[in-house]
Write an enzyme that holds these catalytic residues in place. Sequence first.
Site, mmCIF file in Angstrom:
data_model
loop_
_atom_site.group_PDB
_atom_site.id
_atom_site.type_symbol
_atom_site.label_atom_id
_atom_site.label_comp_id
_atom_site.label_asym_id
_atom_site.label_seq_id
_atom_site.Cartn_x
_atom_site.Cartn_y
_atom_site.Cartn_z
ATOM 1 N N ASN A 149 33.606 -33.237 68.219
ATOM 2 C CA ASN A 149 32.917 -33.037 70.240
ATOM 3 C C ASN A 149 31.540 -32.365 69.589
ATOM 4 O OD1 ASN A 149 31.866 -32.486 72.921
ATOM 5 N ND2 ASN A 149 34.304 -31.314 72.580
ATOM 6 N N GLU A 158 42.353 -33.132 74.166
ATOM 7 C CA GLU A 158 41.719 -34.375 74.260
ATOM 8 C C GLU A 158 41.614 -34.672 72.948
ATOM 9 O OE1 GLU A 158 39.771 -31.198 77.257
ATOM 10 O OE2 GLU A 158 38.564 -32.946 77.445
ATOM 11 N N ARG A 201 30.326 -23.720 88.724
ATOM 12 C CA ARG A 201 30.193 -24.126 89.046
ATOM 13 C C ARG A 201 30.350 -24.373 90.687
ATOM 14 N NH1 ARG A 201 31.756 -29.227 85.204
ATOM 15 N NH2 ARG A 201 30.343 -28.009 83.609
ATOM 16 N N HIS A 250 36.415 -35.728 82.454
ATOM 17 C CA HIS A 250 38.171 -34.918 81.810
ATOM 18 C C HIS A 250 38.917 -36.657 82.089
ATOM 19 C CE1 HIS A 250 36.765 -31.023 83.782
ATOM 20 N NE2 HIS A 250 36.804 -30.837 82.846
ATOM 21 N N ARG A 295 33.733 -37.061 70.837
ATOM 22 C CA ARG A 295 33.373 -37.215 72.810
ATOM 23 C C ARG A 295 32.346 -37.790 72.834
ATOM 24 N NH1 ARG A 295 33.158 -32.260 75.776
ATOM 25 N NH2 ARG A 295 33.849 -33.187 77.877
#
Length: 401
Positions: A8, A387, A244, A183, A94
């Site tokens: 990643n 993940e 956020r 996600h 990823r």
Amino acid sequence: MPRVLVVNTGSSSIKYQLFEMPEGSGDREPKVLAGGVVERIGEAGSKLTHRPAGAEPLVVEERVADHSEGFDRVFRAFETAGEPIGELAGIGHRVVHGGERLTEPTRIDDAAIAAIADQAPLAPLHNPPNLLGIRIAMASFPGTPQVAVFDTAFHQTMPPRAWRYALPAELAAELRIRRYGFHGTSHAYVSRKAAEHLGRPAAELNLVTLHLGNGASAAAVAGGRCIDTTMGLTPLEGLVMGTRSGDLDPAVVFYLHREAGLSVDDIDDLLNKRSGMLGLAGANDMREIARLVAEGDQAAAEAMDVYCYRIRKYVGAYAAALGRLDALVFTAGIGENNDTVRAGVCQGLEGLGVTLDARRNKGRSGRPRTISADASKVAVLVVPTNEELEIAEQTLAVVGA
Ligand code: ADP
């Protein structure tokens, strides 16, 4: 047994895990041989932390000028730790944005690279470093198949009523303005694991999955396919997150510009990096917020209320979208570890058939578990996400090892 390296690559970091995957359909579990992270690439204080399974971590604090150097350090760390990477069946990357075209894990070739580059305007902070990681890994392992797994892919089954914004159609099409969702790898993984845990085929289940980490999103999953999710064109839409804002009246943006004289970049920074729990409570880490709440901090308590309420509202909306809700699934750092948030989300959902068991909710385990009462019509589950493992499995499925 086949080995898969999962990578990643971020703008200033490289995260990786090396898996040994079981062959065939035995009871064997995939094994993590090592994992780690290179942080602050190109900045002062670069650091590599390499964690070989069952051994002390190896920490190298040395300036890492760029991503090529970062990858070199990673490869060297495997040697130094005495567990070389060895023969790889594949490398799984990823990739944040696959847009509308890249909806499946994709074997990387020139066409795939061009297609990923084509999505870069939609994810300018993510896709370019993801591609850089792919290019470096291809140069370092020229004979090894490489696969891209997209964060957006799982959500591409959403129907137009869920992904369209009510904007002028031509303009939206030309600029590819629509809801994509993120996600996806995590939502896909936990929905499958939830079905396994419940002992029922995924095809029969209607789930709401809640990925609550620094970034946070919910997904409505019907029969294993996503029908709606809270993130949109970018990961800014939807739930309240660490930094956020999540959903806002878009007119707040014009208002900030006109009344406070903020530029587009200022507002981008404000909504992505200085809002959410940080903006409401002055802290973005939920552990810190829990500490503030325990000390009687009013702003932190109210922020928690806003956080849980936003999630609860979406659970209700998604129960309506699904028509019938079988299970609510909590995952990621907050979803897996914060029982106060789980209780706050489920509070008042009895009308939808959700009854939490307070004692089960407080328990801890690294495995999927049920935290609802036996009489609860809707099962409430905690399912740890993984993940990296999902990317490793998808990579192996593509390379056919
Ligand atoms: P990321 O989106 O960066 O992968 P994570 O899934 O690691 O984020 O989630 C980070 C959030 O999870 C933080 O708010 C942190 O406070 C929370 N968290 C992580 N571990 C724990 C824990 N053991 N107890 C409570 N909260 C935790």
